[in-house]
Scaffold this motif. Sequence first.
Motif, PDB file in Angstrom:
ATOM      1  N   GLU A 560       0.981  -1.179   0.207  1.00 38.41           N
ATOM      2  CA  GLU A 560      -0.065  -0.032  -0.077  1.00 38.41           C
ATOM      3  C   GLU A 560       0.944   1.319   0.009  1.00 38.41           C
ATOM      4  OE1 GLU A 560      -0.334  -2.513   2.035  1.00 38.41           O
ATOM      5  OE2 GLU A 560      -2.336  -3.254   1.412  1.00 38.41           O
ATOM      6  N   THR A 561       1.987   1.313   0.896  1.00 40.62           N
ATOM      7  CA  THR A 561       2.732   2.320   0.776  1.00 40.62           C
ATOM      8  C   THR A 561       3.462   2.558  -0.585  1.00 40.62           C
ATOM      9  OG1 THR A 561       3.696   1.879   3.205  1.00 40.62           O
ATOM     10  CG2 THR A 561       5.126   3.386   1.775  1.00 40.62           C
ATOM     11  N   ASN A 562       3.861   1.283  -1.409  1.00 40.98           N
ATOM     12  CA  ASN A 562       4.435   1.514  -2.639  1.00 40.98           C
ATOM     13  C   ASN A 562       3.463   2.134  -3.689  1.00 40.98           C
ATOM     14  OD1 ASN A 562       6.740  -1.213  -2.999  1.00 40.98           O
ATOM     15  ND2 ASN A 562       6.861   0.615  -1.931  1.00 40.98           N
ATOM     16  N   VAL A 563       2.159   1.883  -3.360  1.00 43.25           N
ATOM     17  CA  VAL A 563       1.044   2.377  -4.339  1.00 43.25           C
ATOM     18  C   VAL A 563       1.059   3.821  -4.157  1.00 43.25           C
ATOM     19  CG1 VAL A 563      -1.199   2.423  -4.682  1.00 43.25           C
ATOM     20  CG2 VAL A 563      -0.209  -0.011  -4.604  1.00 43.25           C
ATOM     21  N   TYR A 564       0.954   4.342  -2.859  1.00 40.98           N
ATOM     22  CA  TYR A 564       1.180   5.498  -2.375  1.00 40.98           C
ATOM     23  C   TYR A 564       2.126   6.411  -2.937  1.00 40.98           C
ATOM     24  CZ  TYR A 564       0.606   9.973   0.188  1.00 40.98           C
ATOM     25  OH  TYR A 564       0.053  11.178   0.621  1.00 40.98           O
ATOM     26  N   SER A 565       3.330   5.786  -3.094  1.00 44.18           N
ATOM     27  CA  SER A 565       4.520   6.613  -3.583  1.00 44.18           C
ATOM     28  C   SER A 565       4.298   6.381  -5.059  1.00 44.18           C
ATOM     29  CB  SER A 565       5.668   5.697  -3.076  1.00 44.18           C
ATOM     30  OG  SER A 565       5.798   5.654  -1.742  1.00 44.18           O
ATOM     31  N   PHE A 566       3.788   5.471  -5.561  1.00 48.06           N
ATOM     32  CA  PHE A 566       3.542   5.738  -7.194  1.00 48.06           C
ATOM     33  C   PHE A 566       2.732   6.542  -7.554  1.00 48.06           C
ATOM     34  CE2 PHE A 566       1.395   4.170 -11.139  1.00 48.06           C
ATOM     35  CZ  PHE A 566       2.459   4.020 -11.832  1.00 48.06           C
ATOM     36  N   GLY A 567       1.743   7.107  -6.708  1.00 47.21           N
ATOM     37  CA  GLY A 567       0.827   8.122  -7.016  1.00 47.21           C
ATOM     38  C   GLY A 567       1.527   9.317  -7.016  1.00 47.21           C
ATOM     39  N   ILE A 568       2.321   9.568  -5.912  1.00 41.96           N
ATOM     40  CA  ILE A 568       3.329  11.037  -5.806  1.00 41.96           C
ATOM     41  C   ILE A 568       4.262  11.018  -6.922  1.00 41.96           C
ATOM     42  CG2 ILE A 568       5.014  12.109  -4.475  1.00 41.96           C
ATOM     43  CD1 ILE A 568       2.098  11.908  -3.290  1.00 41.96           C
ATOM     44  N   LEU A 569       4.976   9.842  -7.476  1.00 39.84           N
ATOM     45  CA  LEU A 569       5.605   9.648  -8.516  1.00 39.84           C
ATOM     46  C   LEU A 569       5.034  10.252  -9.894  1.00 39.84           C
ATOM     47  CD1 LEU A 569       8.601   8.885  -9.654  1.00 39.84           C
ATOM     48  CD2 LEU A 569       7.459   6.567 -10.156  1.00 39.84           C
ATOM     49  N   LEU A 570       3.904   9.582  -9.967  1.00 36.06           N
ATOM     50  CA  LEU A 570       3.063  10.318 -11.254  1.00 36.06           C
ATOM     51  C   LEU A 570       2.831  11.683 -11.156  1.00 36.06           C
ATOM     52  CD1 LEU A 570       0.255   7.389 -11.466  1.00 36.06           C
ATOM     53  CD2 LEU A 570       2.134   7.566 -12.546  1.00 36.06           C
ATOM     54  N   LEU A 571       2.575  12.250  -9.976  1.00 33.72           N
ATOM     55  CA  LEU A 571       2.257  13.735 -10.002  1.00 33.72           C
ATOM     56  C   LEU A 571       3.729  14.453 -10.292  1.00 33.72           C
ATOM     57  CD1 LEU A 571       0.328  14.363  -6.725  1.00 33.72           C
ATOM     58  CD2 LEU A 571       0.026  15.185  -8.980  1.00 33.72           C
ATOM     59  N   GLU A 572       4.759  13.859  -9.805  1.00 39.13           N
ATOM     60  CA  GLU A 572       5.976  14.520 -10.156  1.00 39.13           C
ATOM     61  C   GLU A 572       6.379  14.632 -11.621  1.00 39.13           C
ATOM     62  OE1 GLU A 572      10.722  13.924  -8.484  1.00 39.13           O
ATOM     63  OE2 GLU A 572       9.234  12.870  -7.627  1.00 39.13           O
ATOM     64  N   ILE A 573       6.136  13.411 -12.394  1.00 38.43           N
ATOM     65  CA  ILE A 573       6.418  12.980 -13.685  1.00 38.43           C
ATOM     66  C   ILE A 573       5.710  13.828 -14.600  1.00 38.43           C
ATOM     67  CG2 ILE A 573       6.225  11.329 -15.719  1.00 38.43           C
ATOM     68  CD1 ILE A 573       6.948   9.287 -13.678  1.00 38.43           C
ATOM     69  N   ILE A 574       4.199  14.402 -14.210  1.00 44.47           N
ATOM     70  CA  ILE A 574       3.377  15.009 -15.226  1.00 44.47           C
ATOM     71  C   ILE A 574       3.617  16.445 -14.839  1.00 44.47           C
ATOM     72  CG2 ILE A 574       1.935  13.402 -15.453  1.00 44.47           C
ATOM     73  CD1 ILE A 574       0.002  14.692 -13.634  1.00 44.47           C
ATOM     74  N   SER A 575       3.883  16.671 -13.658  1.00 47.47           N
ATOM     75  CA  SER A 575       4.278  18.435 -13.341  1.00 47.47           C
ATOM     76  C   SER A 575       5.634  18.898 -13.166  1.00 47.47           C
ATOM     77  CB  SER A 575       3.688  18.613 -11.853  1.00 47.47           C
ATOM     78  OG  SER A 575       4.383  17.836 -10.829  1.00 47.47           O
ATOM     79  N   GLY A 576       6.619  18.143 -13.153  1.00 48.79           N
ATOM     80  CA  GLY A 576       7.773  18.697 -12.979  1.00 48.79           C
ATOM     81  C   GLY A 576       8.056  19.104 -11.955  1.00 48.79           C
ATOM     82  N   LYS A 577       7.365  19.059 -10.838  1.00 44.79           N
ATOM     83  CA  LYS A 577       7.618  19.700  -9.513  1.00 44.79           C
ATOM     84  C   LYS A 577       8.234  18.630  -8.449  1.00 44.79           C
ATOM     85  CE  LYS A 577       4.435  23.245  -9.775  1.00 44.79           C
ATOM     86  NZ  LYS A 577       5.328  24.813  -9.508  1.00 44.79           N
ATOM     87  N   LEU A 578       8.987  19.158  -7.446  1.00 48.06           N
ATOM     88  CA  LEU A 578       9.368  18.316  -6.375  1.00 48.06           C
ATOM     89  C   LEU A 578       8.327  17.750  -5.581  1.00 48.06           C
ATOM     90  CD1 LEU A 578      12.463  20.637  -5.375  1.00 48.06           C
ATOM     91  CD2 LEU A 578      12.701  18.555  -6.653  1.00 48.06           C
TER      92      LEU A 578
END
Length: 676
Positions: A560-578
Amino acid sequence: MGGRWNSIGLQILCLLVLTLSVEIQRSWSLNDEGVVLLEFRKRVHSDPFGAFADWNPDDHDPCLWCGVHCDAGKVQMLDLSGLSLEGTLAPDIGKLIHLKSLVLCNNHFSGTIPEEIGQLTNLELLDLRDNKFSGTIPTEIGKLLSLKSLLICDNKLEGSIPLDIKRLNLLSELQFDENLSAACGISCVNRKFGHRFKGKDACGECCYEPVGSSDRYVVQNVESMVSYARRRLLEQSNNLQAPPASVGPVPVQIIALPTTRSSGSFPAVPNAKKHPPPPPAAPPAVPPPPKGNDAPSDSTGKESKGQPSIVSGDKWIYFIIIILVIILIIMGAGLIFMCKKRVVKTIGPWKTGLSGQLQKAFVTGVPKLNRSELETACEDFSNIIDTFESCIAYKGTLSSGVEIAVISTSVTTSKEWSKTSQTAYRKKIDTLSRVNHKNFVNLIGYCEEDQPFNRMMVFEYAPNGTLFEHLHVKEMEHLDWNVRVRIIMGTAYCLQYMHHDLNPPVVHSNLNSRSIYLTDDYAAKISEICFWPHKAPSKSKISGDDESEHSTLPALADAETNVYSFGILLLEIISGKLPYSEEQGPLEKWAAQYLNDKRSISYMIDPSLKSFKNDELDLICEIIQECIQPEPRKRPTMRDVISKLREVIAISPEQACPRLSPLWWAELEILSVEAN
């Protein structure tokens, strides 16, 4: 005429190669007892000390495995005591028909004792003490007419001792729990042999021995075990002198090595060779052997037991193989000599450029490598490419041109390397050796030496840096929308493999853009290259809760933690923000205003992106909202995420993988010479 001879020679050569391959396969394939032992290992789901590290299915003989003792090539003792093993006892154990001693005491085996154990007709010692076996004692134990010691106390067994045990005339020791009742007459019959019992029999007779006689029976039991051990040593074909008798336990050295690699079925290191015990200080006197024709022999004229024959076991097979190899070499040399007379040379040999140990790294799994080879590959460890909190990363290049990454601990002396660190290090190797995916930075070897001290892990090398660098460092190459979507799919496929295809599952300790490396063609490769899990960022930076940081041992990350981190990773990829900054705070809170209003989703896109696909963006944002749910149980699995992504994104697992594998270490050298 020459062409006809070449044709006949090639046919003969092919026939010899086929014969040689059959003989090699026959001589090196694992025998039936080894297959049974592997079935036994499959039922063990926890091996904290790495007892099965050298149980390699590629071996042809299980007699070199830890805990396995053989005589004349047959498994006669399986001793895995005190290793904290957890699992059940496989019914296949009954196929080890030559077994004389089965010792599994001081472990955590559970379930029932299989009735197939009654097939071990040569069994003399059965020690299952201090486990969690439940159910009743199988009546088939009464068929073990050679049994001398039956030790089953300190378990969760129920019912009574089977009446058939009365048939075991050689039984000299029986230990069972107080809650078990012995069948009527068993305790009375065996008391005359000086047995020591716990509990009551079915007749209601107390089976406790008088206080005055208890010590006598303990001494008898100890002497029985000592005599059994000495007899086992005398029966060995090596004819080693037996050590002096001792009533203390014989220490057994257990080497805890990681298990197998890749698929999870193979051990992580090659076989550890067994060494004979040191000679005793004062061996007992042995009468000199008879001279001349007085050598003892049996009635059939065969050599006496303990004297090995000149050619025994599989040696004749090796002899045949050597002859075939010599013939093959001669034939090959003849053909090469004739072919050199021809005008055109065609295909040369495979050129690996790897020495023995490093070549095994790419063939057999995760071996233990030599420091000297890694030192040469890494230019005396001067080529530092990154530093972490607890380790240093070096880039190495093999003689074949293959690039590797060598991760070495920053600890320089064994005094600073605690037992906890060693446990974490080997646990890391054990875990990573089971992962084999093209979108993962795979482990290909390790190095462990004490003089000079070093602990290293060898990984594939991804030459294009990290995803973090490409998203946030202006000097790095720009990633367009299609490349970013391919990275998303490669990461998702790898996480699905780790969570759902491996048993037990493997979770990433700290998934983020720094742990995603890129290959030459910008395919994603998830890395887990530190010696133990990073400390995860505090919950206050993730969801606003005030909780303490995760500890490094053991890792508290889960699927479940990996899934949460994957969601944050998707945000970082499409937004280019830290993921977090002082200016905007947590990335998910900044993005909430856009995620809740689909009309404004496009405003969160990375300004450096010149174009993107609206349908893919909408789907990714939906997945982000599901993955970052505050309640872990409401988050989707990676299998669900992949299923949803494939509805719009047509990138298959093969398309998300690197086009050229970094492990492409062998190169076919083609020689072309113009015709005269």
